[in-house]
Enzyme design. Structure first.
Site, PDB file in Angstrom:
ATOM      1  N   LYS A 204      -5.180  10.056   2.590  1.00 41.39           N
ATOM      2  CA  LYS A 204      -5.922   9.194   3.521  1.00 41.39           C
ATOM      3  C   LYS A 204      -7.012   9.964   4.261  1.00 41.39           C
ATOM      4  CE  LYS A 204      -5.624   5.693   3.992  1.00 41.39           C
ATOM      5  NZ  LYS A 204      -6.556   4.795   3.249  1.00 41.39           N
TER       6      LYS A 204
ATOM      7  N   ARG B  81       0.850  -1.192   0.000  1.00 44.78           N
ATOM      8  CA  ARG B  81       0.000   0.000   0.000  1.00 44.78           C
ATOM      9  C   ARG B  81       0.887   1.244   0.000  1.00 44.78           C
ATOM     10  NH1 ARG B  81       1.726   1.934   3.900  1.00 44.78           N
ATOM     11  NH2 ARG B  81       0.574   3.853   3.533  1.00 44.78           N
TER      12      ARG B  81
ATOM     13  N   ALA C  85       0.760   5.089  -2.251  1.00 44.05           N
ATOM     14  CA  ALA C  85       0.633   5.315  -3.694  1.00 44.05           C
ATOM     15  C   ALA C  85       1.871   4.885  -4.501  1.00 44.05           C
ATOM     16  CB  ALA C  85       0.271   6.774  -3.941  1.00 44.05           C
TER      17      ALA C  85
ATOM     18  N   ASP D 115      -2.182  10.850  -2.515  1.00 48.24           N
ATOM     19  CA  ASP D 115      -2.528   9.784  -3.469  1.00 48.24           C
ATOM     20  C   ASP D 115      -2.800  10.329  -4.861  1.00 48.24           C
ATOM     21  OD1 ASP D 115      -3.243   8.615  -0.668  1.00 48.24           O
ATOM     22  OD2 ASP D 115      -2.903   6.947  -2.040  1.00 48.24           O
TER      23      ASP D 115
HETATM   24  O1  MRU Z   1      -4.832   3.264   1.775  1.00 49.43           O
HETATM   25  P1  MRU Z   1      -3.358   3.486   1.822  1.00 49.43           P
HETATM   26  O2  MRU Z   1      -2.721   2.982   3.065  1.00 49.43           O
HETATM   27  O3  MRU Z   1      -2.674   3.003   0.577  1.00 49.43           O
HETATM   28  O4  MRU Z   1      -3.219   5.082   1.842  1.00 49.43           O
HETATM   29  C1  MRU Z   1      -1.926   5.634   1.796  1.00 49.43           C
HETATM   30  C2  MRU Z   1      -1.904   7.120   1.902  1.00 49.43           C
HETATM   31  O5  MRU Z   1      -2.922   7.776   1.963  1.00 49.43           O
HETATM   32  C3  MRU Z   1      -0.562   7.765   1.832  1.00 49.43           C
HETATM   33  O6  MRU Z   1      -0.530   8.962   2.547  1.00 49.43           O
HETATM   34  C4  MRU Z   1      -0.210   8.081   0.356  1.00 49.43           C
HETATM   35  O7  MRU Z   1      -0.442   6.967  -0.460  1.00 49.43           O
HETATM   36  C5  MRU Z   1       1.180   8.520   0.193  1.00 49.43           C
HETATM   37  S1  MRU Z   1       2.359   7.231   0.428  1.00 49.43           S
HETATM   38  C6  MRU Z   1       3.862   7.886   0.093  1.00 49.43           C
END
Ligand code: MRU
Length: 337
Positions: free
Chosen positions: A250, A48, A50, A239
């Site tokens: 998130k 998980r 992005a 994301d």
């Molecule tokens: O649902 P997730 O855990 O994949 O969400 C991740 C996030 O919201 C992170 O802040 C985002 O992907 C940036 S990771 C460098």
């Protein structure tokens, strides 16, 4: 600093990931050897963040192509294209997934005249390039963001945007790692990040392993920490960043940004340019992934914490308008809004 690769090709050319659903209790590696294991791992957040899902998908296309090399040419192309389309839809908000797959698809299409073995080799090279570029980007984000951190700074972060979510140091956590390496002493408040606790399970794990002063708080404590003067800076990942700077991240990020604006606390989004989506003009156009209600009603799908017949909303992300964001820290530098 104990940084591991959350996603990598191992020396037997297998696509290995750290199963993030098992952290912090167990460090388990999974071999994503076919489409089912890859899709399941992305959907269930075993991999998980992005950038990390983009990298996993890119290596995944290579691994799939390799396994299809015995097919006739036409089937090789059509099966792989179908797989790419299916993987792209697994998580709709994080643009890095479709961005990485578009790069892989371009290499695939450029190889229409080449042998299947040449195409497969080119796909491997492209996935490795995406991985290596992301590592360099995280270093650049660290270099641009670390000067904002001073001796004694209190930093609040949400979800997990560290090495588990990228190829190397992360995005929002990268400046923290560099500042720590530079000998600065500062404190991080880490939101637990309901419902899946990426902050508690993953960010707290990463920061403690690095020896950074870390305090875990529930998401609903952020405002009081700010009101007590404990928070000087907020760093979050992203994301998808729309053309006007509106940012999906998130769920819970928006309320943090509103609180930070109220208390006059600088709020920075840290993201690689692969998270910027020039095709989306504003946050209103960003598709928000809706997830299983059981993530809210049941703690890790086991023990019920809510009546079984309650209605549930479970948007995985929210959009913070650019007006609430002080600046975007990317590999290019800091863009102030
Ligand atoms: O649902 P997730 O855990 O994949 O969400 C991740 C996030 O919201 C992170 O802040 C985002 O992907 C940036 S990771 C460098």
């Amino acid at each position: 600093m104990p940084v591991m690769k959350a996603v990598r090709l191992d020396n037997m050319d297998r696509l290995m990931i750290i199963d993030q659903t098992r952290l912090p209790g167990e460090l388990i590696f999974l071999d994503l050897h076919d489409k089912c294991t890859l899709v399941e791992a992305i959907a269930k957040l075993r991999v998980r963040g992005a950038p990390a899902i983009g990298i996993a998908a890119a290596y995944g296309v290579y691994v799939l192509a390799r396994s299809y090399m015995g097919m006739d040419r036409q089937s090789f192309f059509s099966v792989l294209q179908q797989d790419i389309a299916q993987i792209r839809n697994v998580r709709p908000t994080a643009v890095n997934l479709s961005w990485a797959l578009a790069r892989m698809e371009k290499v695939l299409n450029a190889g229409r005249e080449a042998s299947l073995s040449q195409i497969t080799t080119a796909l491997r090279e492209e996935a490795m390039t995406i991985d290596q570029e992301d590592a360099a980007i995280s270093r650049a984000i660290a270099a641009h963001g670390a000067p904002l951190i001073e001796e004694g700074t209190g930093i609040l972060t949400h979800c997990n945007a560290g090495w588990l979510a990228t190829s190397e140091w992360g995005t929002a956590l990268a400046p923290l790692y560099l500042a720590h390496q530079q000998g600065k002493r500062f404190r991080v408040y880490c939101d637990e990040t309901r419902p899946l606790l990426q902050g508690a399970r993953l960010t707290a794990y990463e920061l403690l392993a690095a020896g950074i002063d870390t305090t875990l708080i529930c998401d609903n404590m952020a405002a009081v920490m700010m009101s007590e003067g404990k928070v000087d800076l907020v760093f979050v990942g992203a994301d998808r960043v729309a053309r006007n700077g509106d940012t999906a991240n998130k769920i819970g990020t928006l309320s943090l940004a509103i609180n930070a604006a109220y208390f006059g606390i600088p709020f920075y989004v840290c993201a690689p340019s692969s998270t910027l989506d020039p095709t989306t003009s504003s946050g209103a156009d960003i598709i928000i992934e809706q997830r299983d209600p059981m993530e809210i009603t049941h703690l890790w799908y086991r023990q019920a914490m809510a009546p079984s017949d309650v209605g549930v909303l479970n948007p995985a992300f929210d959009v913070t308008p650019h007006s609430l964001i002080t600046g975007l820290i990317s590999e290019e530098g800091i863009q102030y809004y």
